[in-house]
Design a protein around this motif. Structure first.
Motif, PDB file in Angstrom:
ATOM      1  N   ILE A  97      39.031   0.560 -13.250  1.00 59.87           N
ATOM      2  CA  ILE A  97      38.318  -0.081 -12.137  1.00 59.87           C
ATOM      3  C   ILE A  97      38.021   0.926 -11.035  1.00 59.87           C
ATOM      4  N   ASN A  98      39.016   1.726 -10.664  1.00 61.37           N
ATOM      5  CA  ASN A  98      38.815   2.723  -9.609  1.00 61.37           C
ATOM      6  C   ASN A  98      37.761   3.751  -9.985  1.00 61.37           C
ATOM      7  N   LYS A  99      37.825   4.257 -11.216  1.00 60.39           N
ATOM      8  CA  LYS A  99      36.821   5.226 -11.659  1.00 60.39           C
ATOM      9  C   LYS A  99      35.428   4.607 -11.649  1.00 60.39           C
ATOM     10  N   THR A 100      35.346   3.359 -12.091  1.00 61.18           N
ATOM     11  CA  THR A 100      34.049   2.679 -12.139  1.00 61.18           C
ATOM     12  C   THR A 100      33.441   2.554 -10.746  1.00 61.18           C
ATOM     13  N   LEU A 101      34.267   2.164  -9.784  1.00 61.34           N
ATOM     14  CA  LEU A 101      33.756   1.889  -8.441  1.00 61.34           C
ATOM     15  C   LEU A 101      33.658   3.118  -7.549  1.00 61.34           C
ATOM     16  N   GLN A 102      34.479   4.135  -7.799  1.00 63.23           N
ATOM     17  CA  GLN A 102      34.576   5.230  -6.833  1.00 63.23           C
ATOM     18  C   GLN A 102      34.059   6.574  -7.323  1.00 63.23           C
ATOM     19  N   THR A 103      33.752   6.703  -8.602  1.00 62.39           N
ATOM     20  CA  THR A 103      33.266   7.986  -9.097  1.00 62.39           C
ATOM     21  C   THR A 103      31.976   7.788  -9.876  1.00 62.39           C
ATOM     22  N   LYS A 104      31.347   8.893 -10.172  1.00 66.61           N
ATOM     23  CA  LYS A 104      30.118   8.892 -10.946  1.00 66.61           C
ATOM     24  C   LYS A 104      30.284   9.934 -12.049  1.00 66.61           C
ATOM     25  N   PRO A 138      28.420  -1.633 -13.819  1.00 63.29           N
ATOM     26  CA  PRO A 138      28.105  -0.321 -13.248  1.00 63.29           C
ATOM     27  C   PRO A 138      26.615   0.009 -13.259  1.00 63.29           C
ATOM     28  N   HIS A 139      25.892  -0.484 -14.249  1.00 67.19           N
ATOM     29  CA  HIS A 139      24.455  -0.213 -14.322  1.00 67.19           C
ATOM     30  C   HIS A 139      23.680  -0.937 -13.225  1.00 67.19           C
ATOM     31  N   ARG A 140      24.330  -1.877 -12.537  1.00 65.77           N
ATOM     32  CA  ARG A 140      23.654  -2.623 -11.479  1.00 65.77           C
ATOM     33  C   ARG A 140      24.177  -2.297 -10.086  1.00 65.77           C
ATOM     34  N   LEU A 141      25.178  -1.417 -10.007  1.00 62.94           N
ATOM     35  CA  LEU A 141      25.695  -1.029  -8.697  1.00 62.94           C
ATOM     36  C   LEU A 141      24.638  -0.213  -7.970  1.00 62.94           C
ATOM     37  N   GLU A 142      24.450  -0.481  -6.709  1.00 61.47           N
ATOM     38  CA  GLU A 142      23.417   0.206  -5.946  1.00 61.47           C
ATOM     39  C   GLU A 142      24.029   1.381  -5.172  1.00 61.47           C
ATOM     40  N   THR A 143      24.581   2.323  -5.931  1.00 59.99           N
ATOM     41  CA  THR A 143      25.229   3.457  -5.281  1.00 59.99           C
ATOM     42  C   THR A 143      24.498   4.762  -5.473  1.00 59.99           C
ATOM     43  N   PHE A 144      23.458   4.774  -6.310  1.00 59.67           N
ATOM     44  CA  PHE A 144      22.770   6.044  -6.538  1.00 59.67           C
ATOM     45  C   PHE A 144      21.381   6.055  -5.946  1.00 59.67           C
TER      46      PHE A 144
END
Length: 144
Positions: A97-104, A138-144
């Motif tokens: 979970i942490n890697k998914t949310l906090q890293t790329k 993760p493919h829908r997170l708006e972080t990039f």
């Protein structure tokens, strides 16, 4: 006429505990229903009457009366289910979970199940189940 109804004997402490269950918001509804069955069983009502009041069959009333007689209050909680025990521990789930949310990942815009599986040492299906359980996409997170 019918069989005599067996009155269930419970101690004052057990009765107080079951009444607490009925008032509590933290006790699951199924366990509250079982507490109500046992409390009504102390009044000398038949299984059929109790079942009609609680919304279950007379057989279900009999089942919980027997469990109570054998194991007392401990018998009213859900028994452990059969099946394979979990093989992925909470710390590994937290890592995913942490890697998914906090890293790329390197050379990618977001994590895929395959990339995360290689990164964490789990298989892709395990990653998929973890993400689904926690509502991660993760493919829908708006972080990039």
């Amino acid at each position: 006429m019918g069989r005599p109804v067996k009155v269930l004997d419970i101690t004052d402490d057990e009765q107080a505990e079951l009444k607490r269950w009925l008032r509590s918001r933290q006790i699951p509804a199924a366990e509250q229903q079982r507490a109500k069955i046992i409390l009504l069983s102390t009044e000398g009502l038949s299984g059929k009457v109790i079942g009609e009041r609680v919304g279950v069959t007379a057989e279900t009333v009999g089942k919980w009366r027997r469990r109570f007689e054998l194991y007392r209050i401990d018998g009213l909680t859900d028994a452990p289910r059969s099946g394979r025990p979990r093989s992925i521990h909470d710390d590994k789930v937290a890592e995913v979970i942490n890697k998914t949310l906090q890293t790329k990942p390197a050379n990618a815009t977001h994590w895929s199940t395959t990339l995360m599986a290689k990164e964490t040492g789990l298989n892709a299906m395990a990653i998929s189940r973890i993400w689904r359980a926690f509502g991660l996409k993760p493919h829908r997170l708006e972080t990039f």
